[in-house]
Design an enzyme around this catalytic site. Structure first.
Site, PDB file in Angstrom:
ATOM      1  N   HIS A 471      39.559  41.399  39.117  1.00  0.00           N
ATOM      2  CA  HIS A 471      40.866  41.454  38.064  1.00  0.00           C
ATOM      3  C   HIS A 471      41.953  41.796  38.809  1.00  0.00           C
ATOM      4  O   HIS A 471      43.112  40.963  38.865  1.00  0.00           O
ATOM      5  CB  HIS A 471      40.667  42.447  37.003  1.00  0.00           C
ATOM      6  CG  HIS A 471      41.558  42.517  35.973  1.00  0.00           C
ATOM      7  ND1 HIS A 471      41.659  41.626  34.943  1.00  0.00           N
ATOM      8  CD2 HIS A 471      42.872  42.868  36.111  1.00  0.00           C
ATOM      9  CE1 HIS A 471      42.755  41.920  34.127  1.00  0.00           C
ATOM     10  NE2 HIS A 471      43.758  42.587  34.886  1.00  0.00           N
ATOM     11  N   GLU A 472      42.026  43.027  39.221  1.00  0.00           N
ATOM     12  CA  GLU A 472      43.411  43.409  39.968  1.00  0.00           C
ATOM     13  C   GLU A 472      43.817  42.323  41.216  1.00  0.00           C
ATOM     14  O   GLU A 472      44.869  42.263  41.644  1.00  0.00           O
ATOM     15  CB  GLU A 472      43.161  45.023  40.531  1.00  0.00           C
ATOM     16  CG  GLU A 472      42.898  45.832  39.399  1.00  0.00           C
ATOM     17  CD  GLU A 472      43.903  45.734  38.213  1.00  0.00           C
ATOM     18  OE1 GLU A 472      45.181  45.182  38.567  1.00  0.00           O
ATOM     19  OE2 GLU A 472      43.575  46.025  37.019  1.00  0.00           O
ATOM     20  N   HIS A 475      45.598  39.742  40.106  1.00  0.00           N
ATOM     21  CA  HIS A 475      47.172  39.908  40.121  1.00  0.00           C
ATOM     22  C   HIS A 475      47.707  40.083  41.382  1.00  0.00           C
ATOM     23  O   HIS A 475      49.033  39.760  41.554  1.00  0.00           O
ATOM     24  CB  HIS A 475      47.430  41.517  39.428  1.00  0.00           C
ATOM     25  CG  HIS A 475      47.180  41.631  37.837  1.00  0.00           C
ATOM     26  ND1 HIS A 475      47.730  40.625  36.990  1.00  0.00           N
ATOM     27  CD2 HIS A 475      46.188  42.452  37.231  1.00  0.00           C
ATOM     28  CE1 HIS A 475      47.304  41.164  35.836  1.00  0.00           C
ATOM     29  NE2 HIS A 475      46.557  42.281  35.759  1.00  0.00           N
ATOM     30  N   HIS A 478      48.870  36.757  42.251  1.00  0.00           N
ATOM     31  CA  HIS A 478      50.050  36.239  41.680  1.00  0.00           C
ATOM     32  C   HIS A 478      51.417  36.746  42.422  1.00  0.00           C
ATOM     33  O   HIS A 478      52.369  36.070  42.219  1.00  0.00           O
ATOM     34  CB  HIS A 478      49.891  36.802  40.284  1.00  0.00           C
ATOM     35  CG  HIS A 478      50.763  36.232  39.177  1.00  0.00           C
ATOM     36  ND1 HIS A 478      50.650  36.539  37.942  1.00  0.00           N
ATOM     37  CD2 HIS A 478      51.415  34.851  38.984  1.00  0.00           C
ATOM     38  CE1 HIS A 478      51.444  35.981  37.433  1.00  0.00           C
ATOM     39  NE2 HIS A 478      52.199  34.849  37.989  1.00  0.00           N
TER      40      HIS A 478
HETATM   41 ZN   LIG Z   1      45.291  43.385  34.318  1.00  0.00          ZN
END
Ligand SMILES: [Zn+2]
Length: 685
Positions: A471-472, A475, A478
């Site tokens: 998940h991280e 990010h 991104h």
């Molecule tokens: Zn998040």
């Protein structure tokens, strides 16, 4: 402050000559920050004033681009400060944080409530169609205008004065809130003897041994209030009395009375936010907040949450767990501190799978490699360890390059829990990508709180931890892949109900056979995770989803409700939480994932205030987006990956989120894939 205002010995103020633009970590001391902030704030203020007071007619370059070029030192100092205040803090840094947060709020007021400056932006915005702007420039103007209006730039003086006061107070309250939660977490450890460890698998014992040692209880065992540690204990400890004790401490963070009690702070924050929304012409803070997000209105967000809420099947799960209690001869009603323990037993019984069996296969280092490999297959990225000095020995860095070997950015992973780190997991940056002031490459961090193993032992993750890591890292990509010109639009600077798309989407690849088979390997034997075990892990995906859905959705609904209160109402936080949960028929055996007194997403800063629903909103997007890959028959399909990169991961805030999504997918998302993923699609409501 007695520290000299400028000083040749302040390493924050000179140029940073570190590789990749890294700060000189070793030379930075906590008392360098205040003078550095003072100087950086003054410099930025002068830049803003120069733009506002310019005698030249407003142009894109002398107004918008000039603002975009400003504040470099301030960005640099604040980014570093926020990394350290989150990941390696202490009393001295916390004191600086309390001092600086209202200063930063005052500074932001001076920018957004500057009438002369707004007049220039407003003039440009009105003439935007005749300015021959690129699509990106048009987006930048639109964002500036919206931001200024939403901050109160168009209001009269008394309203602006009140807004400014509210903002400063909110900044202080947010800092205090976060520090109180950390203080409660630091102050507590459940210290245990060997005889208290019944049921705990080896990894949990080893982690507890290491935690006790870190806290000076050599030879004993300690469970701290980090999520991984608490959840493991609740899952495995057969000592019902200790589970209850730990659980009670965990859910009462911020609610213990005394100096670190957050309830009065929450009430004041909620009141001030409602008042601010009213000044800006909105009926509530939630209306104000969502107006500029993808959801557009609280009603739209609520519609999704309520649909999911009514489908969540926690009752059936509860009954199954209660039956298990009875089977074992237990004569008690299932309590919140029992849920994870019996769910783990049921999972074992139903799927012949226990968490302790999976964990040896999920080594931190292999999972990091797995996240890198996914990025290589999707986007052609490579990661090479970079030997650069960082702020803590547990932090590690990798240089990121693209398929043609060009430098993309630096990635820093700081994975282990420690007492100087705030709880949770997050992505942050020391430097964001942009092309306005040269070809600036990003420096991105992932901060996590995985339990640190004893020296010489491998770090093992739960499946949840591995998911958090992916998940991280989503990010992080991104931020790393960002390809824009203007800093305002870079990387994760997107609406908060869109920002979880890249992160949640990335979690899907963890569960693909391509990744699991290769990277889930036993820490002692090196053997790959057997296919039967992989199948079992994947088969349990919808197991206990009623619990997870209730735990999350209750938080999102309470968040929307508390931020829908009108201004000027007294608020008893405990009572509000109790009544609101009663209203939605919260099952007695489940507690909100984050209760209001320690709900940092909402109150330690405003990042997710009235926006916790974003995770589920984004889940609609991520489930639907992953379907795009599945439909091609290849979860790494190059053409789909290219569209994903072009319109989502590298696109920052270049487009309205709905448009960006349509450009990637060819249509807007539907909730079908989300309901299927959570196993809620068969439920008729
Ligand atoms: Zn998040």
């Amino acid at each position: 402050m007695n520290a000299p205002e400028t000083s040749p010995d302040n390493p924050l103020l000179g140029d940073w000559h570190g590789r990749f633009g890294l700060p000189p970590f070793a030379a930075v001391k906590h008392d360098h920050f205040r003078p550095a902030f003072d100087r950086a704030l003054a410099a930025h203020r002068a830049e803003i004033e120069a733009v506002a007071a310019s005698k030249m007619a407003p142009s894109f370059d002398n107004t918008i681009a000039a603002l975009e070029r400003g504040g470099c030192d301030l960005d640099r100092v604040s980014n570093l400060f926020s990394v350290l205040a989150g990941a390696d803090t202490g009393d001295a840094l916390e004191a600086v944080e309390r001092e600086v947060s209202p200063l930063l709020a005052r500074h932001s007021n001076a920018l957004y409530l500057n009438r002369a400056l707004f007049a220039r932006i407003d003039d440009l915005w009105r003439r935007r169609d005749s300015l021959r702007l690129s699509a990106e420039q048009a987006r930048v103007i639109e964002r500036y205008h919206t931001r200024f209006v939403r901050a109160g730039a168009a209001l009269d003086q008394p309203a602006q004065d009140r807004l400014a006061a509210i903002n400063e107070r909110l900044a202080s309250l947010g800092t205090q809130f976060g520090q109180n939660v950390l203080a409660d977490e630091k102050a507590y450890a459940l210290v245990l003897e060997e005889g208290d460890l019944a049921g705990l698998p080896e990894f949990a014992r080893a982690n507890a041994r290491a935690a006790a040692e870190e806290r000076g209880h050599r030879g004993k065992f300690a469970v701290t209030l980090g999520r991984s540690a608490v959840e493991s204990f609740l899952q495995f400890s057969s000592r019902r009395d200790l589970r209850e004790k730990l659980f009670q401490a965990w859910i009462r963070r911020g609610e213990g009375g005394g100096a670190t009690d957050n309830r009065a702070i929450v009430a004041e924050i909620v009141g001030l936010r409602a008042e601010r929304a009213k000044l800006l012409g909105f009926p509530s803070f939630a209306d104000y907040r969502l107006d500029d997000l993808m959801a557009k209105s609280p009603a739209n967000a609520r519609h999704l949450l309520e649909d999911v809420w009514t489908r969540a099947q926690a009752q059936a799960e509860r009954d199954a767990l209660q039956a298990l209690v009875a089977e074992e001869g237990g004569n008690f009603a299932l309590a919140p501190w029992d849920w994870r323990y019996y769910a783990e037993k049921l999972r074992k019984a139903r799927y012949d799978l226990d968490e302790a069996e999976i964990k040896p296969y999920l080594q931190l280092d292999r999972m990091i490699e797995a996240a890198f490999e996914t990025a290589r297959r999707l986007f052609g990225l490579s990661f090479t360890p970079a030997n650069v000095p960082l702020y803590h020995p547990d932090a590690r860095a990798w240089e990121v390059t693209d398929a043609s070997g060009r430098h993309v950015g630096l990635f820093i992973g700081d994975y282990f829990a420690r007492t100087s780190k705030h709880s949770g997991a997050w992505m942050t940056s020391l430097r964001d990508q942009e092309k306005l002031m040269g070809d600036i490459h990003p420096v991105i961090l992932n901060i996590c709180n995985f339990a640190k193993p004893a020296a010489g032992e491998p770090a093992l993750l739960s499946f949840e931890d591995a998911r958090t890591l992916f998940h991280e890292f989503g990010h992080a990509l991104h931020g790393l892949l960002s390809d824009v010109t203007y800093p305002l639009l870079a990387g994760t600077a997107v609406p908060s109900d869109f920002v979880e798309l890249p992160s949640q989407l990335y979690e899907h690849w963890l569960e693909t056979p391509e990744i699991l088979q290769k990277y889930a390997r036993n820490a002692s034997t090196g053997k790959a995770m057997p296919q039967t075990l992989i199948d079992k892990v994947l088969a349990t995906r919808t197991f206990n989803q009623g619990f997870a859905t209730v735990e999350f959705t209750a938080c999102a609904l309470v968040d929307l409700d508390i931020h829908s209160l009108p201004a000027g109402k007294a608020l008893d936080v405990t009572e509000f939480e109790r009544r609101d949960l009663e209203r939605i028929h919260m099952p007695a055996e489940i507690v909100m994932r984050h209760r209001l007194p320690h709900f940092q997403h909402l109150f330690a800063g405003g990042g997710y205030a009235a926006g916790y629903y974003s995770y589920m909103w984004s889940e609609v997007l991520d489930a639907d987006a992953f379907e795009a890959f599945k439909e091609t028959g290849d979860v790494f399909d190059p053409a789909t990956a290219k569209r994903l990169r072009d319109f989502i991961y590298s696109a920052g805030n270049l487009r309205d989120p709905a448009e960006a999504y349509k450009a990637f997918r060819g249509r807007l998302p539907t909730a079908d894939a989300l309901l299927k993923k959570r196993g809620l699609d068969a439920v008729v409501v």
